[in-house]
Design an enzyme around this catalytic site. Structure first.
Site, PDB file in Angstrom:
ATOM      1  N   GLU A 135      -6.886  54.131  11.170  1.00  0.00           N
ATOM      2  CA  GLU A 135      -7.339  54.898  12.346  1.00  0.00           C
ATOM      3  C   GLU A 135      -6.183  55.083  13.332  1.00  0.00           C
ATOM      4  O   GLU A 135      -6.004  56.162  13.901  1.00  0.00           O
ATOM      5  CB  GLU A 135      -8.505  54.167  13.011  1.00  0.00           C
ATOM      6  CG  GLU A 135      -9.735  54.135  12.115  1.00  0.00           C
ATOM      7  CD  GLU A 135     -10.939  53.494  12.767  1.00  0.00           C
ATOM      8  OE1 GLU A 135     -10.854  52.304  13.131  1.00  0.00           O
ATOM      9  OE2 GLU A 135     -11.970  54.176  12.929  1.00  0.00           O
ATOM     10  N   GLU A 176     -14.563  49.058   5.756  1.00  0.00           N
ATOM     11  CA  GLU A 176     -15.669  48.798   6.683  1.00  0.00           C
ATOM     12  C   GLU A 176     -17.009  48.651   5.963  1.00  0.00           C
ATOM     13  O   GLU A 176     -17.820  47.800   6.312  1.00  0.00           O
ATOM     14  CB  GLU A 176     -15.758  49.929   7.730  1.00  0.00           C
ATOM     15  CG  GLU A 176     -14.713  49.849   8.834  1.00  0.00           C
ATOM     16  CD  GLU A 176     -13.363  50.465   8.465  1.00  0.00           C
ATOM     17  OE1 GLU A 176     -13.130  50.743   7.263  1.00  0.00           O
ATOM     18  OE2 GLU A 176     -12.550  50.670   9.372  1.00  0.00           O
TER      19      GLU A 176
HETATM   20  C1  1HE Z   1      -7.028  38.966   9.542  1.00  0.00           C
HETATM   21  C2  1HE Z   1      -7.273  40.316   9.248  1.00  0.00           C
HETATM   22  C3  1HE Z   1      -8.174  41.009  10.086  1.00  0.00           C
HETATM   23  C4  1HE Z   1      -5.894  39.568   7.781  1.00  0.00           C
HETATM   24  N1  1HE Z   1      -8.729  40.337  11.117  1.00  0.00           N
HETATM   25  N2  1HE Z   1      -7.594  38.350  10.566  1.00  0.00           N
HETATM   26  N3  1HE Z   1      -9.790  44.978   7.971  1.00  0.00           N
HETATM   27  C5  1HE Z   1      -9.982  44.468   6.742  1.00  0.00           C
HETATM   28  O1  1HE Z   1     -11.082  44.294   6.242  1.00  0.00           O
HETATM   29  C6  1HE Z   1      -8.734  44.048   6.017  1.00  0.00           C
HETATM   30  C7  1HE Z   1      -8.708  42.540   5.918  1.00  0.00           C
HETATM   31  N4  1HE Z   1      -7.413  42.063   5.461  1.00  0.00           N
HETATM   32  C8  1HE Z   1      -7.043  42.121   4.156  1.00  0.00           C
HETATM   33  O2  1HE Z   1      -7.686  42.676   3.291  1.00  0.00           O
HETATM   34  C9  1HE Z   1      -5.755  41.441   3.815  1.00  0.00           C
HETATM   35  O3  1HE Z   1      -5.474  40.492   4.830  1.00  0.00           O
HETATM   36  C10 1HE Z   1      -4.550  42.411   3.698  1.00  0.00           C
HETATM   37  C11 1HE Z   1      -4.688  43.251   2.429  1.00  0.00           C
HETATM   38  C12 1HE Z   1      -4.411  43.300   4.919  1.00  0.00           C
HETATM   39  C13 1HE Z   1      -3.242  41.560   3.611  1.00  0.00           C
HETATM   40  O4  1HE Z   1      -3.349  40.618   2.555  1.00  0.00           O
HETATM   41  P1  1HE Z   1      -2.344  39.363   2.538  1.00  0.00           P
HETATM   42  O5  1HE Z   1      -2.602  38.622   1.256  1.00  0.00           O
HETATM   43  O6  1HE Z   1      -0.952  39.821   2.811  1.00  0.00           O
HETATM   44  O7  1HE Z   1      -2.749  38.462   3.813  1.00  0.00           O
HETATM   45  P2  1HE Z   1      -3.991  37.473   3.981  1.00  0.00           P
HETATM   46  O8  1HE Z   1      -3.669  36.135   3.370  1.00  0.00           O
HETATM   47  O9  1HE Z   1      -5.271  38.086   3.554  1.00  0.00           O
HETATM   48  O10 1HE Z   1      -4.102  37.323   5.551  1.00  0.00           O
HETATM   49  C14 1HE Z   1      -3.147  36.569   6.303  1.00  0.00           C
HETATM   50  C15 1HE Z   1      -3.869  36.069   7.544  1.00  0.00           C
HETATM   51  O11 1HE Z   1      -4.259  37.209   8.343  1.00  0.00           O
HETATM   52  C16 1HE Z   1      -5.164  35.340   7.226  1.00  0.00           C
HETATM   53  O12 1HE Z   1      -5.365  34.355   8.221  1.00  0.00           O
HETATM   54  P3  1HE Z   1      -4.990  32.802   7.945  1.00  0.00           P
HETATM   55  O13 1HE Z   1      -5.317  32.111   9.244  1.00  0.00           O
HETATM   56  O14 1HE Z   1      -5.853  32.397   6.785  1.00  0.00           O
HETATM   57  O15 1HE Z   1      -3.521  32.781   7.601  1.00  0.00           O
HETATM   58  C17 1HE Z   1      -6.223  36.406   7.375  1.00  0.00           C
HETATM   59  O16 1HE Z   1      -7.504  35.888   7.691  1.00  0.00           O
HETATM   60  C18 1HE Z   1      -5.665  37.177   8.566  1.00  0.00           C
HETATM   61  N5  1HE Z   1      -6.169  38.542   8.611  1.00  0.00           N
HETATM   62  N6  1HE Z   1      -6.559  40.664   8.146  1.00  0.00           N
HETATM   63  C19 1HE Z   1      -8.434  39.047  11.320  1.00  0.00           C
HETATM   64  N7  1HE Z   1      -8.441  42.298   9.901  1.00  0.00           N
HETATM   65  C20 1HE Z   1     -12.333  49.670  15.655  1.00  0.00           C
HETATM   66  S1  1HE Z   1     -13.181  49.558  14.225  1.00  0.00           S
HETATM   67  C21 1HE Z   1     -12.053  49.206  12.999  1.00  0.00           C
HETATM   68  C22 1HE Z   1     -12.785  48.600  11.845  1.00  0.00           C
HETATM   69  C23 1HE Z   1     -11.871  47.890  10.929  1.00  0.00           C
HETATM   70  O17 1HE Z   1     -10.677  47.857  11.079  1.00  0.00           O
HETATM   71  S2  1HE Z   1     -12.657  47.098   9.660  1.00  0.00           S
HETATM   72  C24 1HE Z   1     -11.381  46.668   8.577  1.00  0.00           C
HETATM   73  C25 1HE Z   1     -10.837  45.317   8.892  1.00  0.00           C
END
Ligand code: 1HE
Length: 260
Positions: free
Chosen positions: A109, A129
């Site tokens: 976005e 989402e």
């Molecule tokens: C997060 C977030 C997040 C990672 N909010 N903490 N977005 C999503 O659904 C995407 C969610 N994220 C992922 O699918 C993956 O993290 C990625 C593909 C982006 C990257 O993968 P990777 O293997 O490099 O990293 P990771 O191990 O998944 O994440 C590293 C850390 O970042 C981990 O935290 P930790 O404390 O365990 O180290 C994750 O929890 C954290 N993390 N993404 C919070 N999004 C205004 S409306 C908009 C609506 C949306 O955007 S919905 C889509 C949200």
């Protein structure tokens, strides 16, 4: 700044999403920093670049923060994203997004607000989402759907499909595909070039084109004629037109050609 880097290079402001440990997930405090950085860039630069630090451009909304919000807090949060992202899309500057790694959810976005998107070969795009039980809230139903079309966006949201850069280019999500690690340099080059354009033309390009696209044919052509006349009679246009006629300004050159 806790969540961003900010740098001025020539006439270009370079904003870096800088929360790599959380994949640049955007929290409330993050969006407020972004708001300040955009306003600052409008005062200090003629074009802007947004990129991400770490392995990904942006993982979208901070889900850890979002999970504890009430529905109405969610509405306010979404509306604030709309406001701040609107300053990018319809503000004072042309913005260039440099994309790599995950460009997902709110990250897509944010990228969709920029006027030009450059992606390197590591980039991938998704709207997870639907899988998270939520809906887009940072403008994708308006902006991203206009870029790639509702059918493709519906597919991405229903199936959780992630697409690579070549598909994203075919789908009009990105305009430039470059080798891995080169997106930021390319975006800065393009922004530096755009910064040399007449300010009034840039303003018309970023404000008039998307509005005219939403008009009917007759209305669009009518509005176009006034903007064309208004810009062409500006002092800057006169100077630039005369410079060309006096052979002091560059010609249009062939793509990749050596004749200019
Ligand atoms: C997060 C977030 C997040 C990672 N909010 N903490 N977005 C999503 O659904 C995407 C969610 N994220 C992922 O699918 C993956 O993290 C990625 C593909 C982006 C990257 O993968 P990777 O293997 O490099 O990293 P990771 O191990 O998944 O994440 C590293 C850390 O970042 C981990 O935290 P930790 O404390 O365990 O180290 C994750 O929890 C954290 N993390 N993404 C919070 N999004 C205004 S409306 C908009 C609506 C949306 O955007 S919905 C889509 C949200």
């Amino acid at each position: 700044m806790d969540y961003l880097s900010y740098e001025i290079r020539g006439d270009v402001a370079i904003i870096g999403l800088n929360r790599p440990a959380k994949r640049n997930a955007i929290s409330d405090a993050f969006i407020e920093e972004l708001a300040d950085a955009i306003r600052r860039a409008e005062r200090e630069a003629k074009a802007g670049v947004i990129h991400g630090h770490g392995p990904h451009f942006c993982a979208g909304l901070d889900l850890a923060e979002h999970v504890s919000k009430t529905p109405f807090e969610g509405v306010h949060g979404s509306r604030r994203w709309h406001e701040v992202f609107g300053w990018i899309q319809r503000g004072k500057l042309p913005w260039f997004a440099a994309l790599h790694g995950a460009v997902v959810g709110g990250g897509l976005e944010l990228a969709s607000c920029a006027h030009v998107r450059v992606a390197d070969r590591s980039a991938f795009f998704a709207l997870p989402e639907g899988q998270r039980g939520i809906f887009v809230g940072g403008g994708a139903s308006v902006r991203t759907a206009r870029l790639m079309g509702v059918a493709r966006m519906t597919d991405m949201m229903l199936t959780g499909r992630a697409v690579d850069v070549d598909t994203a280019e075919r789908w009009n999500l990105v305009q430039y595909v470059v080798d891995e690690g080169e997106a930021l340099n390319k975006a800065i080059d393009l922004a530096a070039h755009a910064a040399t354009n007449a300010e009034i033309s840039t303003y018309a390009i970023i404000h008039a084109l998307p509005r005219i696209q939403d008009m009917g044919v007759d209305d669009g052509l009518f509005v176009e004629s006034f903007i064309a006349s208004f810009t062409a009679t500006s002092p800057e246009a006169e100077e630039r037109l005369n410079a060309f006629l006096q052979k002091k300004a560059g010609k249009v050159t062939r793509p990749g050609g050596a004749d200019g």
